[in-house]
Design a protein around this motif. Structure first.
Motif: not given
Length: 292
Positions: A118-122, A124-125, A128-129, A131, A156
């Motif tokens: 995932f990207s660090e976009h709002e 998907t953040r 991602k955190a 996992q 993005e």
């Protein structure tokens, strides 16, 4: 009659509509031919699994809608062209031919793609955190375009495959990477925003999210990571940031079907045996106390 797969898709879409309502949305069908415009009170337009090409009139309506600051979620269908591709390209996203395969991660079903990237976009953040792994089934790859697009775009990728994936142009039972096929970390979802100016704008920013897979709504939505990906995307697209979160698992009401003999046994225990047993215990206690 509907096939089992069609019935499963229909059931998934019913679940999706229910979940939309649970999130505070009011989903309504939209016929652009009849209306000639997107209603002013529409928070977003969702186009999922389109198998027939949009007409020139429908395309014109959507073009104007995005120019005014509209919000669109598009879920592409495998091996089908919707006619929306030229408009998506203006906003920096190209939907690639073929179906993404990843035989390294899922050798038994290469077209069912698992990925934790995932990207660090709002949107998907949080995923991602945590996992998470999302599942894309028969998805198409996306390419972010940098030339021939509208000015002012912010584009993005949200989700990418593992490095072992490729876009299979000739899907079959035993997919193999050919020399003319794109391979590597391919984008599966892309978010686009563009500032809007003008007196008749709907919002200050156009927001568009493109997914390569329509099965996210009609097959794999029950997977927790997919559920959060879809609804966090909708929250970002409609600028309801407070709804971007990790949701608890959706638990449908469980039922247990009894056979007639099991039901009769429960009735016998509840109505006949248990009351009689309680009466006997009570009588025994009373006689013991009286004897003292």
């Amino acid at each position: 009659p509907q096939s089992q797969s069609e019935e499963a898709i229909a059931a998934s879409l019913v679940t999706f509509l229910r979940l939309l309502s649970d999130e505070g949305y009011a989903p309504e069908p939209l016929n652009l031919v009849d209306t000639g415009a997107v209603p002013d009170d529409a928070s977003a337009v969702i186009i999922a699994g389109a198998r027939a090409r949009l007409s020139d009139g429908e395309l014109a309506v959507l073009t104007k809608y995005l120019e005014q600051g509209g919000r669109l979620l598009y879920f592409a269908e495998a091996q089908a062209e919707s006619g929306l591709e030229p408009l998506l390209a203006q906003y920096g996203v190209q939907v690639e031919p073929g179906i993404v395969a990843d035989a390294r991660v899922n050798p038994r079903q290469p077209y069912i793609v698992y990925t934790p990237f995932f990207s660090e976009h709002e949107i998907t953040r949080a995923l991602k955190a945590q996992q998470f792994n999302v599942i894309f089934a028969t998805t198409r790859a996306l390419t972010v375009l940098r030339e021939g697009t509208l000015d002012g775009l912010s584009t993005e990728p949200l989700v990418t495959t593992t490095p072992y994936a490729w876009a299979d142009l000739n899907p079959g039972e035993d997919p193999q990477l050919d020399s003319d096929e794109r391979a590597g970390q391919l984008a599966l979802a892309v978010a686009v925003s563009r500032p809007v100016q003008g007196e008749h704008r709907r919002a200050d920013e156009t927001r568009l999210v493109v997914f390569g897979d329509s099965d996210l709504l009609a097959g794999t939505l029950g997977h927790p990571a997919n559920l959060n990906l879809v609804f966090n995307t909708l929250a970002w697209t409609t600028q309801q940031i407070q709804k971007i979160t990790i949701r608890p698992p959706d638990r449908d009401i469980s039922t247990f079907n009894l056979t007639p003999s099991q039901a009769e046994l429960i009735r016998l225990l509840a109505i006949d045996v248990l009351p009689t047993l309680l009466l006997a215990v009570g009588l025994s206690i009373w006689l013991t106390r009286r004897a003292r």
